[in-house]
Motif scaffolding. Structure first.
Motif, PDB file in Angstrom:
ATOM      1  N   LEU A  21       0.822  -1.213   0.000  1.00 40.96           N
ATOM      2  CA  LEU A  21       0.000   0.000   0.000  1.00 40.96           C
ATOM      3  C   LEU A  21       0.851   1.256   0.000  1.00 40.96           C
ATOM      4  CD1 LEU A  21      -2.693  -1.238   2.462  1.00 40.96           C
ATOM      5  CD2 LEU A  21      -3.085  -0.592   0.092  1.00 40.96           C
ATOM      6  N   ARG A  79      -0.103   3.132  -3.067  1.00 40.99           N
ATOM      7  CA  ARG A  79      -0.907   4.244  -2.547  1.00 40.99           C
ATOM      8  C   ARG A  79      -2.368   4.286  -3.003  1.00 40.99           C
ATOM      9  NH1 ARG A  79       3.598   9.060  -2.219  1.00 40.99           N
ATOM     10  NH2 ARG A  79       5.039   7.778  -1.056  1.00 40.99           N
ATOM     11  N   TYR A 138      -4.928   4.614  -1.274  1.00 38.31           N
ATOM     12  CA  TYR A 138      -5.476   4.884   0.048  1.00 38.31           C
ATOM     13  C   TYR A 138      -6.983   5.114   0.053  1.00 38.31           C
ATOM     14  CZ  TYR A 138      -0.616   5.366   1.404  1.00 38.31           C
ATOM     15  OH  TYR A 138       0.703   5.138   1.636  1.00 38.31           O
ATOM     16  N   TRP A 182      -8.806   2.033   0.990  1.00 40.62           N
ATOM     17  CA  TRP A 182      -8.209   1.335   2.113  1.00 40.62           C
ATOM     18  C   TRP A 182      -8.936   1.584   3.429  1.00 40.62           C
ATOM     19  CZ3 TRP A 182      -5.816  -2.684   3.220  1.00 40.62           C
ATOM     20  CH2 TRP A 182      -4.882  -2.814   4.233  1.00 40.62           C
ATOM     21  N   ASP A 183      -9.802   2.608   3.476  1.00 43.34           N
ATOM     22  CA  ASP A 183     -10.468   2.985   4.726  1.00 43.34           C
ATOM     23  C   ASP A 183     -11.247   1.833   5.354  1.00 43.34           C
ATOM     24  OD1 ASP A 183      -9.561   5.589   4.875  1.00 43.34           O
ATOM     25  OD2 ASP A 183     -11.328   6.447   3.916  1.00 43.34           O
ATOM     26  N   TYR A 212      -1.473   3.128  10.310  1.00 40.37           N
ATOM     27  CA  TYR A 212      -1.807   2.940   8.896  1.00 40.37           C
ATOM     28  C   TYR A 212      -2.955   3.856   8.476  1.00 40.37           C
ATOM     29  CZ  TYR A 212       0.968  -1.336   9.488  1.00 40.37           C
ATOM     30  OH  TYR A 212       1.960  -2.245   9.766  1.00 40.37           O
ATOM     31  N   ALA A 227      -2.798   6.843   5.698  1.00 38.13           N
ATOM     32  CA  ALA A 227      -3.734   6.943   4.577  1.00 38.13           C
ATOM     33  C   ALA A 227      -4.409   8.313   4.571  1.00 38.13           C
ATOM     34  CB  ALA A 227      -4.773   5.826   4.652  1.00 38.13           C
TER      35      ALA A 227
END
Length: 180
Positions: free
Chosen positions: A33, A37, A39, A42-43, A68, A72
Motif C-alpha cells: 500500500l 498508494r 489509500y 483502504w479505509d 496505517y 492513509a
C-alpha cells in the motif's frame, strides 16, 4: 490486480470472526500500500483491521492500525483525521511501553504537522522521536529524525539550521552504510 480480492478476504475474515487474521492481513498489505498508494480504497479495510485488533485485545495491533489509518488520511490530505489516528497510536504505544512504536507515532505526528503547515510543531515531534531512537539504540531511526528535523527547518525558512541537520543526517547514514 488482486487488491479487490484481498480487500474482500479482509471483509470475510472479519465477518467470520477471524480477528487475528483480519488485522494481520492489513499488516501484511502495508508495504504494498505504501508503494502503490490506493489509500482511497483502504479505509474500510483499516476500520475492520482496527476493530479486529480491538476484538483480540491486541493494543500493539491497534496502534499499528491507527498508524496505517493516519498515514492513509495524511496522503488523502485529511490532516485532522491523520493527527487523530497518530494520537491514538501514541497513546496505545505509550500505555504498552513500546518505545519504538511511540517514536513512530511521534514521527507521523511530525509529518502531519508539516503537511498542515506547522513546521514548528513538526520540529517538536521529530525531536522527541529522535531522543527515543537514541535511547533505545536505533541509530538509523535517529538519523532519519535528524533528516526530518532538517526538512522542518527548511519548511520554516530556517535554511542554515536545515543545512546543518541535513549534513548531520547524511554523515550518520554514511556511517551506517545506509544509502538513504
Amino acid at each position: 490486480s488482486e487488491f479487490a480480492g484481498l480487500l474482500a478476504v479482509i471483509e470475510l475474515a472479519h465477518g467470520e470472526g477471524l480477528h487475528d487474521k483480519t488485522w494481520q492481513l492489513c499488516e501484511a498489505l502495508w508495504g504494498w500500500l505504501v508503494y502503490r498508494r490506493p489509500y482511497q480504497h483502504w479505509d474500510n479495510a483499516l476500520t475492520l483491521g482496527l476493530a479486529s485488533a480491538h476484538a483480540c485485545g491486541n493494543r500493539r495491533a491497534q496502534a499499528r492500525m491507527h498508524i496505517y489509518a493516519g498515514f492513509a488520511n495524511l496522503y488523502l490530505e485529511r490532516h485532522d483525521q491523520a493527527r487523530e489516528q497518530f494520537v491514538q497510536a501514541l497513546s496505545l504505544d505509550r500505555s504498552e511501553g513500546h518505545r519504538l512504536g511511540e517514536a513512530t507515532a511521534l514521527e507521523n505526528l511530525g509529518l502531519a504537522s508539516l503537511a498542515a503547515g506547522d513546521p514548528g510543531g513538526a520540529l517538536g515531534f521529530f525531536t522527541q522521536a529522535q531522543a527515543i531512537h537514541e535511547q533505545i539504540g536505533q541509530p538509523r531511526g535517529a538519523a532519519l529524525m535528524i533528516r526530518r528535523i532538517g526538512a522542518a527547518h527548511a519548511n520554516a525558512g530556517q535554511y542554515q539550521e536545515a543545512i546543518s541537520h541535513l549534513q548531520d543526517a547524511r554523515r550518520r547514514f554514511a556511517d551506517l552504510g545506509d544509502p538513504y
